[in-house]
Design an enzyme around this catalytic site. Structure first.
Site, mmCIF file in Angstrom:
data_model
loop_
_atom_site.group_PDB
_atom_site.id
_atom_site.type_symbol
_atom_site.label_atom_id
_atom_site.label_comp_id
_atom_site.label_asym_id
_atom_site.label_seq_id
_atom_site.Cartn_x
_atom_site.Cartn_y
_atom_site.Cartn_z
ATOM 1 N N LYS A 55 -26.732 10.661 -22.790
ATOM 2 C CA LYS A 55 -26.570 11.148 -24.164
ATOM 3 C C LYS A 55 -27.574 12.258 -24.438
ATOM 4 C CE LYS A 55 -24.660 6.889 -25.925
ATOM 5 N NZ LYS A 55 -24.923 5.520 -26.318
ATOM 6 N N GLN A 99 -29.005 1.972 -29.511
ATOM 7 C CA GLN A 99 -28.277 1.529 -28.321
ATOM 8 C C GLN A 99 -28.175 0.000 -28.307
ATOM 9 O OE1 GLN A 99 -26.857 3.627 -25.891
ATOM 10 N NE2 GLN A 99 -25.977 1.706 -25.194
ATOM 11 N N ASP A 122 -22.284 6.500 -34.834
ATOM 12 C CA ASP A 122 -21.497 5.520 -34.081
ATOM 13 C C ASP A 122 -20.339 4.988 -34.944
ATOM 14 O OD1 ASP A 122 -21.891 4.931 -31.435
ATOM 15 O OD2 ASP A 122 -23.591 3.593 -31.780
#
Ligand code: NDP
Length: 295
Positions: A55, A99, A122
């Protein structure tokens, strides 16, 4: 019948990243705006470390700012919440990603709910889930967005299609179902209690499998000519004794019947980070009252 076309997620993701890079160049030149993505990683889970590294690399490659917060596995929930709060208030940070999975001492939902919905790239915050469900502008979860982009590569209009989504998680199954409904599909959401799943699948023009069970969907579950999107990532032992990745779909059997299918690896997987970068650009534009450049 000829075997189904391969939907090349790697190539589509590369195209998307290129167009994101161009949008970032435009934003820098026209508004002096550099979108920024902050990633919070707690602990040393090897798969999470690989995701976070990728990422970061792809964020920088797209011309954006990358902020990484790597915390010890024993970090308390209060300390993670304090970092999220700091990032919520940092004007250089437009997107925040925590995460998952988080260590046991931390309530993941509490942490996700603490992210400012405007920075929730997200798309897991209940505010964004609610906006998606009611058709209001939202930050949409990345993997589901990737699934729909891939399906539309082979069928630009999904309107009127019977879509069967296998899986009802908040991360994949539910949001992909909402997106397909927005595309005017007739959506069936199947799960572990669904009766006669093969028969339910056989009526689908579009199957999205997000189950987490290696090669569960067999060729005789697929209507001839259907589109198959395989979200599953399962590590199994191959015939040679080495480990390999397979999806939730039996690829060879289903490809023989489908009109188009995503492979694993190289299908939905690469789309997730590309969509994350796209969402970060969207969040940066929204925060500054700018219309997002075409991506
Ligand atoms: P979850 O475990 O959260 O959800 C799995 C879903 O599948 C549940 O709704 C469950 O039903 C359903 N299910 C389980 N067994 C069966 C069965 N035998 N028949 C029908 N339905 C069943 O998984 P996720 O949604 O998080 O992930 C699904 C897959 O996608 C995994 O392989 C994961 O690795 C992959 N994934 C890939 C991503 C990517 O490409 N970047 C990102 C996220 C996930 P019930 O609700 O009844 O228990």
């Amino acid at each position: 019948m000829a075997e189904g076309a391969l939907i090349d997620g790697k190539a589509v993701a590369a195209e998307l990243r290129e167009s994101i890079g161009k949008a970032v160049t435009t934003l820098k030149a026209s508004h002096n705006l550099t979108p920024g993505l902050a990633v919070v990683l707690v602990g040393e889970d090897p798969a999470s470390q690989v995701y976070v590294r990728n990422k970061g690399k792809q964020t920088v490659a797209a011309g954006m700012q990358s902020f990484e917060h790597k915390l010890d596995v024993s970090t308390s929930e209060a300390d993670v919440l304090a970092i999220v709060e700091k990032l919520n208030n940092d004007p250089q940070v437009h997107g925040i990603l925590v995460q998952l999975p988080l260590p046991d001492q931390i309530d993941s939902q509490k942490v996700l709910n603490a992210i400012n919905p405007a920075k929730d790239v997200d798309g897991f915050h209940p505010v964004n889930a609610g906006r998606l469900a009611t058709g209001e502008p939202a930050l949409v979860p990345c993997t589901p967005l990737g699934c729909v982009i891939l399906a539309k590569k082979v069928a630009p209009s999904l309107s009127g299609m019977d879509a069967v989504v296998i899986g009802r998680s908040n991360i994949v199954g539910k949001p992909v179902s909402q997106l397909l409904l927005q595309e005017s599909c007739t959506v069936t959401i199947a799960h572990s209690r669904t009766k006669d799943l093969p028969e339910v699948c056989r009526r689908a023009d579009l199957v999205v499998a997000a189950v987490g069970r290696p090669e569960m969907v067999r060729g005789d579950w697929i209507k001839p000519g259907a589109i198959v999107i395989d979200v599953g990532i399962n590590r199994v032992e191959g015939a040679d004794g080495k480990s390999k990745l397979v999806g939730d779909v039996h690829f060879d059997e289903c490809r023989a019947v489908a009109s188009a299918i995503t492979p694993v690896p190289g299908g939905v997987g690469p789309m997730t980070i590309a969509c994350l970068l796209r969402n970060t650009v969207q969040a940066a534009c929204d925060a500054n009252g700018i219309t997002m450049p075409a991506i």
